[in-house]
Structure formats: structure tokens, C-alpha cells
Design a protein around this motif. Structure first.
Motif, PDB file in Angstrom:
ATOM      1  N   CYS A 436     -67.881 -12.639 -58.707  1.00 13.37           N
ATOM      2  CA  CYS A 436     -68.282 -11.664 -57.701  1.00 13.37           C
ATOM      3  C   CYS A 436     -67.105 -11.357 -56.782  1.00 13.37           C
ATOM      4  O   CYS A 436     -66.512 -12.272 -56.198  1.00 13.37           O
ATOM      5  CB  CYS A 436     -69.467 -12.212 -56.898  1.00 13.37           C
ATOM      6  N   VAL A 437     -66.756 -10.101 -56.676  1.00 12.24           N
ATOM      7  CA  VAL A 437     -65.666  -9.682 -55.794  1.00 12.24           C
ATOM      8  C   VAL A 437     -66.191  -8.624 -54.826  1.00 12.24           C
ATOM      9  O   VAL A 437     -67.245  -8.024 -55.039  1.00 12.24           O
ATOM     10  CB  VAL A 437     -64.462  -9.134 -56.594  1.00 12.24           C
ATOM     11  N   PHE A 438     -65.425  -8.393 -53.767  1.00 12.74           N
ATOM     12  CA  PHE A 438     -65.881  -7.535 -52.678  1.00 12.74           C
ATOM     13  C   PHE A 438     -64.810  -6.504 -52.333  1.00 12.74           C
ATOM     14  O   PHE A 438     -63.655  -6.617 -52.747  1.00 12.74           O
ATOM     15  CB  PHE A 438     -66.222  -8.374 -51.441  1.00 12.74           C
ATOM     16  N   ILE A 439     -65.193  -5.545 -51.526  1.00  9.78           N
ATOM     17  CA  ILE A 439     -64.293  -4.441 -51.217  1.00  9.78           C
ATOM     18  C   ILE A 439     -63.041  -4.902 -50.474  1.00  9.78           C
ATOM     19  O   ILE A 439     -61.985  -4.284 -50.590  1.00  9.78           O
ATOM     20  CB  ILE A 439     -65.041  -3.355 -50.405  1.00  9.78           C
ATOM     21  N   TYR A 440     -63.114  -6.009 -49.744  1.00 10.69           N
ATOM     22  CA  TYR A 440     -61.928  -6.450 -49.008  1.00 10.69           C
ATOM     23  C   TYR A 440     -60.827  -6.945 -49.956  1.00 10.69           C
ATOM     24  O   TYR A 440     -59.669  -7.073 -49.544  1.00 10.69           O
ATOM     25  CB  TYR A 440     -62.272  -7.517 -47.968  1.00 10.69           C
ATOM     26  N   HIS A 441     -61.163  -7.216 -51.223  1.00  7.93           N
ATOM     27  CA  HIS A 441     -60.121  -7.589 -52.173  1.00  7.93           C
ATOM     28  C   HIS A 441     -59.206  -6.401 -52.497  1.00  7.93           C
ATOM     29  O   HIS A 441     -58.144  -6.588 -53.100  1.00  7.93           O
ATOM     30  CB  HIS A 441     -60.754  -8.117 -53.467  1.00  7.93           C
ATOM     31  N   TYR A 442     -59.606  -5.208 -52.116  1.00  6.65           N
ATOM     32  CA  TYR A 442     -58.826  -3.987 -52.363  1.00  6.65           C
ATOM     33  C   TYR A 442     -57.745  -3.779 -51.311  1.00  6.65           C
ATOM     34  O   TYR A 442     -56.889  -2.902 -51.474  1.00  6.65           O
ATOM     35  CB  TYR A 442     -59.785  -2.798 -52.393  1.00  6.65           C
ATOM     36  N   MET A 443     -57.747  -4.575 -50.251  1.00  6.89           N
ATOM     37  CA  MET A 443     -56.837  -4.333 -49.135  1.00  6.89           C
ATOM     38  C   MET A 443     -55.371  -4.387 -49.549  1.00  6.89           C
ATOM     39  O   MET A 443     -54.541  -3.644 -49.031  1.00  6.89           O
ATOM     40  CB  MET A 443     -57.109  -5.334 -48.011  1.00  6.89           C
ATOM     41  N   CYS A 444     -55.039  -5.277 -50.486  1.00  9.82           N
ATOM     42  CA  CYS A 444     -53.642  -5.392 -50.914  1.00  9.82           C
ATOM     43  C   CYS A 444     -53.170  -4.142 -51.642  1.00  9.82           C
ATOM     44  O   CYS A 444     -51.985  -3.795 -51.588  1.00  9.82           O
ATOM     45  CB  CYS A 444     -53.475  -6.619 -51.816  1.00  9.82           C
ATOM     46  N   ALA A 445     -54.074  -3.475 -52.337  1.00 13.54           N
ATOM     47  CA  ALA A 445     -53.709  -2.269 -53.084  1.00 13.54           C
ATOM     48  C   ALA A 445     -53.766  -1.025 -52.213  1.00 13.54           C
ATOM     49  O   ALA A 445     -52.934  -0.116 -52.355  1.00 13.54           O
ATOM     50  CB  ALA A 445     -54.619  -2.101 -54.298  1.00 13.54           C
ATOM     51  N   VAL A 446     -54.743  -0.961 -51.302  1.00 10.13           N
ATOM     52  CA  VAL A 446     -54.983   0.289 -50.584  1.00 10.13           C
ATOM     53  C   VAL A 446     -53.859   0.630 -49.609  1.00 10.13           C
ATOM     54  O   VAL A 446     -53.688   1.792 -49.248  1.00 10.13           O
ATOM     55  CB  VAL A 446     -56.345   0.230 -49.857  1.00 10.13           C
ATOM     56  N   VAL A 447     -53.046  -0.355 -49.207  1.00  8.99           N
ATOM     57  CA  VAL A 447     -51.923  -0.025 -48.314  1.00  8.99           C
ATOM     58  C   VAL A 447     -50.950   0.928 -49.008  1.00  8.99           C
ATOM     59  O   VAL A 447     -50.310   1.768 -48.353  1.00  8.99           O
ATOM     60  CB  VAL A 447     -51.173  -1.288 -47.844  1.00  8.99           C
ATOM     61  N   PHE A 448     -50.841   0.836 -50.337  1.00  8.46           N
ATOM     62  CA  PHE A 448     -49.963   1.751 -51.061  1.00  8.46           C
ATOM     63  C   PHE A 448     -50.599   3.132 -51.192  1.00  8.46           C
ATOM     64  O   PHE A 448     -49.892   4.136 -51.337  1.00  8.46           O
ATOM     65  CB  PHE A 448     -49.619   1.158 -52.429  1.00  8.46           C
ATOM     66  N   VAL A 449     -51.926   3.193 -51.099  1.00  7.69           N
ATOM     67  CA  VAL A 449     -52.624   4.476 -51.010  1.00  7.69           C
ATOM     68  C   VAL A 449     -52.296   5.147 -49.680  1.00  7.69           C
ATOM     69  O   VAL A 449     -52.074   6.361 -49.625  1.00  7.69           O
ATOM     70  CB  VAL A 449     -54.144   4.265 -51.171  1.00  7.69           C
ATOM     71  N   PHE A 450     -52.261   4.361 -48.597  1.00  4.33           N
ATOM     72  CA  PHE A 450     -51.890   4.919 -47.293  1.00  4.33           C
ATOM     73  C   PHE A 450     -50.479   5.501 -47.343  1.00  4.33           C
ATOM     74  O   PHE A 450     -50.209   6.575 -46.778  1.00  4.33           O
ATOM     75  CB  PHE A 450     -51.951   3.846 -46.207  1.00  4.33           C
ATOM     76  N   LEU A 451     -49.573   4.789 -47.990  1.00  7.19           N
ATOM     77  CA  LEU A 451     -48.207   5.288 -48.126  1.00  7.19           C
ATOM     78  C   LEU A 451     -48.164   6.561 -48.970  1.00  7.19           C
ATOM     79  O   LEU A 451     -47.384   7.477 -48.697  1.00  7.19           O
ATOM     80  CB  LEU A 451     -47.322   4.208 -48.758  1.00  7.19           C
ATOM     81  N   ALA A 452     -49.033   6.628 -49.986  1.00  4.45           N
ATOM     82  CA  ALA A 452     -49.053   7.809 -50.860  1.00  4.45           C
ATOM     83  C   ALA A 452     -49.497   9.054 -50.113  1.00  4.45           C
ATOM     84  O   ALA A 452     -48.868  10.119 -50.222  1.00  4.45           O
ATOM     85  CB  ALA A 452     -49.974   7.552 -52.059  1.00  4.45           C
ATOM     86  N   ILE A 453     -50.559   8.958 -49.320  1.00  2.03           N
ATOM     87  CA  ILE A 453     -51.028  10.142 -48.595  1.00  2.03           C
ATOM     88  C   ILE A 453     -50.051  10.489 -47.475  1.00  2.03           C
ATOM     89  O   ILE A 453     -49.853  11.675 -47.160  1.00  2.03           O
ATOM     90  CB  ILE A 453     -52.471   9.941 -48.055  1.00  2.03           C
TER      91      ILE A 453
END
Length: 510
Positions: A436-453
Motif C-alpha cells: 500500500c502506497v500513498f500520494i506523499y510518496h510522489y513528493m520526490c518526483a513532483v518537484v521535477f514537475v514544478f521545475l518543468a512548468i
């Protein structure tokens, strides 16, 4: 943007992050979500109470240090509880996380600047990171995920600084990069993906370098006429980029990523292999001295066993389980705290179930949810970068009916490679995870999404076309407005039932 305004902008982003994280930090005099583990574990180190920890211990050390310092500060002790095992103010076990989380937008901005030397790109990256909800929520409570992110990002920033220097200065920053990556893994094992992203971009840089060298060697043994044609194609590319108003090809531009091939395999293995492993190992020493039940090897076996038996990734195991493919579009965020009260003048509820339906007129909700438009626009920008890379590789092959490699990749191409590779490195390993995993496990990846936008908006604002500049301004306005709109559920502000439903756009968000 002048250096003066750049500094003012960076200080403003930091102060905004700091104010949002420290405001009303002690409002909920209880343990919120996984504070029932991490705040207690941090306190256990102070009371010398042995315990089993299902993660590496660094974040609990940090929380424990915050508790110790906070307990010696003679203010912010108006509310106390004994839920950590000792009589503590909520402020004592939350303030250090709030301070640490305040620096994440600054570190993201520093990475953006180091990638491009463009101040507008850096300011936008910091601003967008400061306007995200899940980072704000995770920073305001005694949780561990911000430490994975900030140490991993520091590792990347120090690596970029190393590539921007030579000799002893390069070695100095490489040592700090290794320490940062080791500390990220020492918080949770998935911090390893930050390090894997660094290795992958290094490998890609070498592949590009060797491919061009091979192609250039073939060109040397063929007709000089082909070399003239290649030069003509480069000039045509420059002209097309000038006409479009967006920089696509700029041989004279520099970025530290172009120096990746200056690092050989022995440097990578020492600075980004041995040093992170050494840091990770010594992080365990205080915990193993406190709890002598398991040795270094045995404790890792127990942690692995714990995660393997945590259950499948379905709502039957936990109502907020969310598989990796649900993260980018944020289809299943989670409530960290939910209570109701009869009126806004009542004391904040901290214990017990919410009031029966109809009795509670005021809702206090802390939702671990990103800024929806920031995440959605960011995914679109990431897809745009992927498409840009594919087109740059495919179009020359189609036109010339053979593979060709430009002599120098543009800064924007390097940025695209860096962001796409690191995003994939932090997201794709979760595909094989069955627990079982949760949305907070995405935090390491989503910072690169912030850089992309941030990159996309920066390119729009620098365009010659008024429509693109207007698009960049519009995207920025929508992201900031969305952050303000959803701020009550990030900060746990009182909401009416109508106000709460207005922000829960989908049933899967509740």
C-alpha cells in the motif's frame, strides 16, 4: 531580471514559505496522522526508550533535535500534551520541520538557476514550489517526507555546483553531494531514487558524447561535403530558433550538465557511491546503540519484512491507498486530520470521532493534497518536454534518413533531459511496488514537475510572441489563485459544509 530584484524575489519566496509554515503551528494540540509514529520516535531518542523503526532513523533524529531545542525555548508552550510519551507542546515537535520545509522552495530555485543561469526560471521554480499544498502540509507536522526531498535536492544542487567548478572546488562540492544523497536514503529508502537520477543523467551524457564522437569519426572518413552540409544545418537551426522566438539551439550556451563527461567512473563510484554508503551507515549508529535488539544487517531484514507484509495496494488495506499511476493527476489525496465543531467559537477539537452528521456546522480538515492546477499544468509541461526530446531525435533522422547527433545540445535540451530522467527515476520504481502506497510518496518526483512548468512559463515569458507571454502570465496567475483557494484545507482553517464541498471537486478527494 536584475540581480537586485532576483535577491528580493528569493527572499520573498522564502519569507512566504516561512510564514505559511509557522502560522498557527500549535493549533491542533494532538498528533496528526503519522505524528503518532515520528513525533513519538523523536521523543524516544530523548528519553532513551528503545523501539523498532520501519524506516532509517535520520528524520526522527531531526524531530528529536527539534523537540530538545523547542523545550528549552521559553515561549510557545501555551498548549501541551503527553501524546509523545512526555509532556510536550505541539510547537516543539513541529517547528524544526516547518523551518526545514521553508528552505525547499529556495533549493528548488537554486537548482533551476544552476541548470540555466536564468533568474526568471529560478524565481518561478521557487514560487511554484512555495505554492504547493502537500509540501506545506508535510512541513507543518512532525513527518519525515520533507527530509527525503530536501536532502535529495541538496545532493543534486551540490552536484551541479561541482560540475560548475574544477579541481579542489569540484571535489569539495562532490563530497557534499554524496553526503546529501546519503542523508536522503538515511531518511527513507526511496531517497535512493534521487541518487539513481544523478547516475542516469551522467550515463546519458556519456552516451551522447560517445555517439557524437563516433558519428564525427565516420564523418571524418567520408566526404568533406557532408561536413559543410552539417554546418549548414546548424545555421538553419539557429535561424529557425530566432524566428520562433524560443531558444532551441544555442551552441555557445553553457550549463553545468555539459560537464558531466568530465566525471569518470571512479569519481562517480567514490563521491556518489562510497560516500553516500558511508553516510547512510553512520546514520544508524545512535539508533543501534539505543536499541540493541537487532544488528545492522538484521534491522534491515526486519524493515524489509515489515514492508513486504504491509498488504496490497487497495482500499481494503487502507482507504487512502493510491497506486503510482493515480499520483500525477492527484486522483486520491488523503485527509491527515478531520474534525467537526458546532460553531467557530468552540475550542478546536483534538480527540475523538467527528460529531454526528448535521450536528457539526464547522469543519476542520487538513488535506495532504497538492495544488491541483500546479500538478496538472506540471504534468502537461513534463509531457511537452518528453515530446520535445522525441522530436529533436526523430526529425533529423526522418529528414536525412540516417541518425545524426548535433555537436552541442542546447541548454533547454539539457534541462529537458535532466528533468525527464529525474522525474522517471523517482516515479517509475514505484511501478513494481505491491504494498500500500500513498500520494506523499510522489513528493520526490513532483518537484521535477514544478521545475518543468517553471521552465515552460519562463520560455513563454521570454518569447517574442505576445500570445505566449500572455499564456505564461495566465498559468502563473491560475497556480497562485488555486493555492489561495485551497489554502484552508492545507492550514486546517474552519470551513462551512458548503465551503468544504466547494473545494472537494471529486468524490475520490474526500
Amino acid at each position: 531580471m536584475t540581480k537586485k530584484w532576483f535577491r528580493i524575489g528569493m527572499v520573498s519566496v522564502f519569507l512566504l514559505s516561512l510564514a505559511l509554515r509557522f502560522w498557527g503551528l500549535e493549533r491542533f494540540n494532538t498528533l496528526v496522522f503519522d505524528e503518532v509514529y515520528f513525533a513519538k520516535f523523536g521523543n524516544n531518542y530523548l528519553t532513551h526508550t528503545p523501539f523498532f523503526n520501519a524506516h532509517p532513523p535520520l528524520s526522527q533524529y531531526m524531530i528529536g533535535i527539534g523537540i530538545w531545542i523547542g523545550s528549552h525555548i521559553p515561549f510557545w508552550h501555551d498548549t501541551v500534551n503527553g501524546l509523545t510519551g512526555s509532556l510536550r507542546s505541539p510547537w516543539t515537535y513541529r517547528w524544526f520541520n516547518a523551518l526545514t520545509g521553508s528552505f525547499i522552495p529556495v533549493v528548488v530555485a537554486a537548482i533551476a538557476y544552476q541548470l540555466s543561469y536564468r533568474r526568471t526560471f529560478a524565481i518561478l521554480a521557487g514560487l511554484f514550489t512555495a505554492c504547493d499544498g502537500i509540501f506545506l502540509v508535510e512541513s507543518r507536522y512532525a513527518l519525515s517526507n520533507i527530509y527525503i526531498v530536501i536532502f535529495g535536492l541538496l545532493g543534486h544542487w551540490f552536484l551541479l555546483l561541482a560540475l560548475d567548478n574544477q579541481n579542489r572546488r569540484r571535489s569539495f562540492w562532490l563530497v557534499f553531494a554524496g553526503i546529501g544523497f546519503g542523508a536522503s536514503v538515511g531518511t527513507k529508502w526511496n531517497g535512493l531514487w534521487f541518487l539513481s537520477g544523478a547516475y542516469l543523467i551522467w550515463i546519458v551524457a556519456w552516451v551522447i558524447h560517445l555517439t557524437y564522437s563516433f558519428a564525427n569519426l565516420k564523418l571524418f572518413f567520408t566526404s568533406p561535403l557532408l561536413e559543410q552540409k552539417a554546418g549548414g544545418r546548424r545555421q538553419e537551426a539557429e535561424v529557425r530558433s530566432q524566428e520562433s522566438g524560443v531558444s532551441i539551439y544555442s551552441p555557445s550556451s553553457q550549463t553545468p550538465l555539459q560537464n558531466l563527461t568530465q566525471l569518470n567512473i571512479f569519481q562517480m563510484l567514490f563521491y556518489l557511491g562510497i560516500i553516500p554508503a558511508f553516510i547512510y551507515s553512520i546514520i544508524w549508529i545512535p539508533h543501534l546503540q539505543l536499541d540493541k535488539t537487532y544488528g545492522f544487517i538484521a534491522v534491515h531484514q526486519q524493515i524489509l519484512k515489515f514492508h513486504l507484509h504491509l498488504g496490497g495496494n487497495s482500499p481494503n488495506v487502507h482507504p487512502y491507498c493510491a497506486a503510482w499511476y493515480k499520483w500525477p493527476l492527484m486522483t486520491r489525496p488523503m485527509a491527515y486530520y478531520y474534525q467537526t465543531a458546532e460553531s467557530i467559537t468552540e475550542p478546536l477539537p483534538v480527540m475523538g470521532p467527528p460529531l454526528p452528521a448535521g450536528a457539526g456546522q464547522v469543519i476542520y480538515d487538513v488535506h495532504a493534497m497538492g495544488n491541483p492546477f500546479l500538478w496538472w499544468f506540471g504534468v502537461a509541461a513534463m509531457l511537452f518536454l518528453i515530446g520535445m526530446l522525441v522530436l529533436q531525435a526523430v526529425i533529423p533522422c526522418v529528414k536525412e534518413k540516417r541518425f545524426s547527433m548535433p555537436a552541442t545540445l542546447s541548454v533547454d535540451t539539457w534541462i529537458a533531459l535532466y528533468l525527464v530522467i529525474n522525474y522517471a527515476a523517482n516515479l517509475l520504481p514505484w511501478v513494481k511496488v505491491t504494498r500500500c502506497v500513498f500520494i506523499y510518496h510522489y513528493m520526490c518526483a513532483v518537484v521535477f514537475v514544478f521545475l518543468a512548468i517553471a521552465w515552460f512559463v519562463d520560455r513563454c515569458l521570454c518569447s517574442y510572441y505576445q500570445q505566449l507571454r500572455a499564456l505564461g502570465v495566465t498559468i502563473t496567475f491560475i497556480i497562485v489563485a488555486a493555492f489561495i483557494f485551497w489554502m484552508p484545507i492545507y492550514l486546517g482553517l474552519p470551513l462551512s459544509h458548503e465551503g468544504y464541498k466547494l473545494r472537494m471537486w471529486f468524490n475520490s478527494w474526500i
